[in-house]
Scaffold this active site. Sequence first.
Site, PDB file in Angstrom:
ATOM      1  N   ARG A 105       0.928  -1.232   0.066  1.00  0.00           N
ATOM      2  CA  ARG A 105       0.098   0.166   0.028  1.00  0.00           C
ATOM      3  C   ARG A 105       0.945   1.184   0.017  1.00  0.00           C
ATOM      4  O   ARG A 105       0.630   2.330  -0.640  1.00  0.00           O
ATOM      5  CB  ARG A 105      -0.934  -0.058   1.120  1.00  0.00           C
ATOM      6  N   ASN A 156       0.777   1.549  14.734  1.00  0.00           N
ATOM      7  CA  ASN A 156       0.026   0.492  14.258  1.00  0.00           C
ATOM      8  C   ASN A 156       0.206   0.561  12.811  1.00  0.00           C
ATOM      9  O   ASN A 156      -0.014  -0.613  12.036  1.00  0.00           O
ATOM     10  CB  ASN A 156      -1.401   0.812  14.520  1.00  0.00           C
ATOM     11  N   TYR A 157       0.751   1.481  12.113  1.00  0.00           N
ATOM     12  CA  TYR A 157       1.260   1.384  10.909  1.00  0.00           C
ATOM     13  C   TYR A 157       2.537   2.323  10.444  1.00  0.00           C
ATOM     14  O   TYR A 157       2.626   3.173   9.984  1.00  0.00           O
ATOM     15  CB  TYR A 157       0.000   2.382   9.746  1.00  0.00           C
ATOM     16  N   GLU A 252      -4.415  13.295  13.211  1.00  0.00           N
ATOM     17  CA  GLU A 252      -5.299  11.988  12.920  1.00  0.00           C
ATOM     18  C   GLU A 252      -5.384  11.371  14.192  1.00  0.00           C
ATOM     19  O   GLU A 252      -4.090  10.529  14.574  1.00  0.00           O
ATOM     20  CB  GLU A 252      -4.948  11.164  11.744  1.00  0.00           C
ATOM     21  N   ARG A 285      -6.827  -0.330  15.409  1.00  0.00           N
ATOM     22  CA  ARG A 285      -6.728   0.642  14.249  1.00  0.00           C
ATOM     23  C   ARG A 285      -7.812   1.806  14.616  1.00  0.00           C
ATOM     24  O   ARG A 285      -8.889   1.382  15.406  1.00  0.00           O
ATOM     25  CB  ARG A 285      -7.496  -0.023  13.153  1.00  0.00           C
ATOM     26  N   CYS A 286      -7.323   2.856  14.319  1.00  0.00           N
ATOM     27  CA  CYS A 286      -8.204   3.870  14.641  1.00  0.00           C
ATOM     28  C   CYS A 286      -9.483   3.903  14.187  1.00  0.00           C
ATOM     29  O   CYS A 286     -10.527   4.296  14.677  1.00  0.00           O
ATOM     30  CB  CYS A 286      -7.429   5.512  14.239  1.00  0.00           C
ATOM     31  N   THR A 287      -9.580   3.252  13.069  1.00  0.00           N
ATOM     32  CA  THR A 287     -10.923   3.353  12.209  1.00  0.00           C
ATOM     33  C   THR A 287     -11.492   1.912  12.470  1.00  0.00           C
ATOM     34  O   THR A 287     -12.388   1.425  11.744  1.00  0.00           O
ATOM     35  CB  THR A 287     -10.792   3.199  10.690  1.00  0.00           C
ATOM     36  N   GLU A 379     -12.092   4.271  24.025  1.00  0.00           N
ATOM     37  CA  GLU A 379     -11.474   3.371  22.588  1.00  0.00           C
ATOM     38  C   GLU A 379     -10.590   2.267  23.268  1.00  0.00           C
ATOM     39  O   GLU A 379      -9.663   2.600  23.952  1.00  0.00           O
ATOM     40  CB  GLU A 379     -10.714   4.420  22.031  1.00  0.00           C
TER      41      GLU A 379
HETATM   42  O1  G3H Z   1      -5.007   3.578  12.793  1.00  0.00           O
HETATM   43  C1  G3H Z   1      -5.679   4.441  11.998  1.00  0.00           C
HETATM   44  C2  G3H Z   1      -5.191   4.179  10.430  1.00  0.00           C
HETATM   45  O2  G3H Z   1      -5.431   5.553   9.836  1.00  0.00           O
HETATM   46  C3  G3H Z   1      -6.484   3.405  10.185  1.00  0.00           C
HETATM   47  O3  G3H Z   1      -5.959   2.848   8.547  1.00  0.00           O
HETATM   48  O4  G3H Z   1      -8.434   1.971   7.854  1.00  0.00           O
HETATM   49  O5  G3H Z   1      -6.474   1.655   6.596  1.00  0.00           O
HETATM   50  O6  G3H Z   1      -6.926   0.436   8.765  1.00  0.00           O
HETATM   51  P1  G3H Z   1      -6.841   1.767   8.004  1.00  0.00           P
END
Ligand code: G3H
Length: 477
Positions: A105, A156-157, A252, A285-287, A379
Amino acid sequence: EVKTYPAYLKGTWQESQSHETIAIQSPWKHDVIGNVQAVTQSEVDESIHAAKAAQKPWAKLSLGDRGQYLNRWADELEATKDEIATAVMNEVGKNFNDAENEVQRTIDLIRYTVQEALHMHGQSIRGDGFPGGSKEKLGIIERVPLGVVLAISPFNYPVNLAASKIAPALMAGNAVIFKPATQGSISGIKMIQALDRAGFPQGILSLVTGHGSVIGDYLTEHPDINMISFTGSTRTGKHLSQKSIMIPLVLELGGKDPAIVCDDADLDVTADNIIKGAYAYSGQRCTAVKRVLVDDKVADELVAKLKEKVENLSVGSPVNDSTIVPLIDNKAADFVQGLIDDALDKGATLVTGNQRDGNLLAPTLLDHVTQEMEIAWVEPFGPVLPIIRVHSLDEAIEIANKSKFGLQASVFTQDIDKAIQIAGAVEVGTVQVNGRPQRGPDNFPFLGVKASGMGTQGVHNSILSMSREKLTVINLK
Ligand code: G3H
């Protein structure tokens, strides 16, 4: 033998003058996998100084030339994809498949960023559109770089959320100071080794690892940092916004993304998305889907489907491509366990899960969660999902909006009018209709409101946020 990694300061790999290193412990090997440098304030200073000097000639290069450097970086990442993915897996416990996807990615994102920047252009404007203005005033609006961008990435990324700041910053003509999360530094270093091999001009990027307590505020308050792009916790984001002085910030931060499930939803599609959304990478993951607000009429049926799927999730080691992997550290696992215990104490129903082996938590599903329970609002960043049953759409929207967070929300319904009505009412950056929350595809805008952030990312918007308008007015005769 445990490797000690140098920092990348002013274009060279160096040991810090502090003679101090920080040990990086793998979340699943339970062993030190490397040491990184504890960089000093004066080294930060020198790196920023070098970045400032390198930025002007860099910005003078043509977009095409800058793009060639970045494409070479993408090629170098591609050539070492497995090595970098292995580093991500070892350092932050992401399963190998997901780690490899993260690197791919990133390669795609860098190449797309080059193309996007090549296709962005300025505007011109004449003065006669405003009362009393004159046609002889011709304004040329161009975008120019901000200077030195500070990019701070989360654990996490460690590759993707670093490059999604570094690539647009560089294409926009900025220099970069990159501060990775300490847990994530080795992955960041591997990524910058690839950048180094691409032969970028000296000093255009420095990678500073170290103690937040020593260099965190120093970086944030530094007068020669011209913009900060940060991904991480809401707590640190708030702190950054208090410390930084009159410079643009993109933040973010955390989320508490709800999945709102209406009584007419396709429950198979819904359950599939909720499971992937909530439990991938153990919910770190934040999302991630962090709460389900389901219409009571279909709650029993949905919970039965979710239970079956949760119990089928693979749990264990990231080398075996498990979905549920050990959390980043024991403290994180303690925190999630505390939220589960609080909910169960206050009367939530345990549908499945609530087992623990050190920092490996079984995927946990809690039903009949009420607003008195911490898990309704906090969270967890772990593999636990609370189900809150609601009796009307209004109640779902009210609970969705009561959260301090506002990243994304999912709405599951087969009625497009209802979907649009809910989408309009929820206070978030993005609403996903019949899909799970996610940042990508990376050509989409990505933003959070309220405690979830400030400013917009995604490739196009990141380039915009790392540049500014410059107006030149030609007063014609
Ligand atoms: O942890 C926060 C990231 O921006 C989430 O990205 O939705 O691709 O997992 P993602």
